[in-house]
Write a protein that holds these residues in place. Structure first.
Motif, short mmCIF file in Angstrom:
data_model
loop_
_atom_site.label_atom_id
_atom_site.label_comp_id
_atom_site.label_asym_id
_atom_site.label_seq_id
_atom_site.Cartn_x
_atom_site.Cartn_y
_atom_site.Cartn_z
N PRO A 48 2.12 3.80 5.70
CA PRO A 48 2.62 2.61 5.00
C PRO A 48 1.51 1.66 4.56
O PRO A 48 1.57 1.11 3.45
CB PRO A 48 3.54 1.94 6.02
CG PRO A 48 3.93 3.02 6.95
CD PRO A 48 2.77 3.96 6.99
N TRP A 106 1.63 8.89 10.30
CA TRP A 106 2.84 8.78 9.49
C TRP A 106 3.51 7.42 9.65
O TRP A 106 4.00 6.85 8.67
CB TRP A 106 3.82 9.89 9.87
CG TRP A 106 4.98 9.99 8.95
CD1 TRP A 106 6.23 9.54 9.17
CD2 TRP A 106 4.99 10.55 7.64
NE1 TRP A 106 7.03 9.81 8.09
CE2 TRP A 106 6.28 10.42 7.13
CE3 TRP A 106 4.02 11.15 6.84
CZ2 TRP A 106 6.63 10.87 5.87
CZ3 TRP A 106 4.39 11.60 5.60
CH2 TRP A 106 5.67 11.45 5.14
N GLU A 107 3.54 6.88 10.86
CA GLU A 107 4.25 5.63 11.12
C GLU A 107 3.39 4.40 10.87
O GLU A 107 3.92 3.35 10.49
CB GLU A 107 4.76 5.60 12.56
CG GLU A 107 5.84 6.61 12.83
CD GLU A 107 7.12 6.30 12.09
OE1 GLU A 107 7.49 5.12 11.98
OE2 GLU A 107 7.77 7.26 11.62
N THR A 161 -0.28 3.29 1.58
CA THR A 161 0.59 3.29 0.40
C THR A 161 0.66 1.90 -0.21
O THR A 161 0.56 1.74 -1.43
CB THR A 161 2.01 3.77 0.79
OG1 THR A 161 1.90 5.04 1.42
CG2 THR A 161 2.90 3.88 -0.42
N ARG A 162 0.83 0.88 0.64
CA ARG A 162 0.88 -0.49 0.14
C ARG A 162 -0.45 -0.88 -0.52
O ARG A 162 -0.48 -1.50 -1.57
CB ARG A 162 1.18 -1.44 1.31
CG ARG A 162 2.04 -2.60 0.91
CD ARG A 162 2.45 -3.46 2.09
NE ARG A 162 3.18 -2.70 3.11
CZ ARG A 162 2.83 -2.64 4.38
NH1 ARG A 162 1.79 -3.30 4.83
NH2 ARG A 162 3.53 -1.93 5.23
#
Length: 138
Positions: free
Chosen positions: A72, A67-68, A75-76
């Motif tokens: 990201p 998750w951390e 997603t990027r």
């Protein structure tokens, strides 16, 4: 009998059974089957509890890392790929729409593309509009 009373009676019977089994174990100096079964069940339950706690802590760490850290990045990456794909499609479709027979008029370039060419030359979209149809108040 209500379920609550029967549950209370059943627990009393099992408590009495455990007391009798413990007395027999003390007299004969060997383990009784019922107490042996309870001991093995307790060991199995303790091992199962430790495995569950271990799985929970590992799963929580993996989920936190995903998750951390990974979410990201993924997603990027997905966003960048989507933006580049949409830009390619936009360029491709804009080129094909200019050659489309639907938008072309038989008398030359359509009004839509004349406005676009005016904008590209530095004009505004309203440069080619005829204002004679509008009435002016003098």
């Amino acid at each position: 009998m209500t379920p609550l009373i029967s549950l209370f009676a059943l627990s009393g019977v099992f408590l009495a059974l455990l007391l009798v089994a413990k007395r027999l174990e003390e007299k004969k100096r060997r383990q009784v089957f019922v107490l042996n079964l309870i001991s093995k069940g307790d060991t199995y339950t303790r091992e199962l509890y430790h495995k569950t706690v271990h799985l929970y802590s590992d799963g929580r760490e993996d989920l936190f890392f995903f998750w951390e850290k990974q979410m990201p990045l993924q997603t990027r990456n997905f966003k960048n790929k989507l933006v580049s794909y949409l830009k390619e499609r936009q360029f491709e479709y804009l080129n094909t729409i200019r050659d489309s027979k639907i938008l072309k008029k038989s008398d030359g370039m359509s009004e839509f593309f004349q406005k676009i060419s005016n904008i590209e030359k530095g004009g505004t979209i309203h440069d080619g509009i005829d204002d004679s149809s509008q009435t002016e108040e003098n």
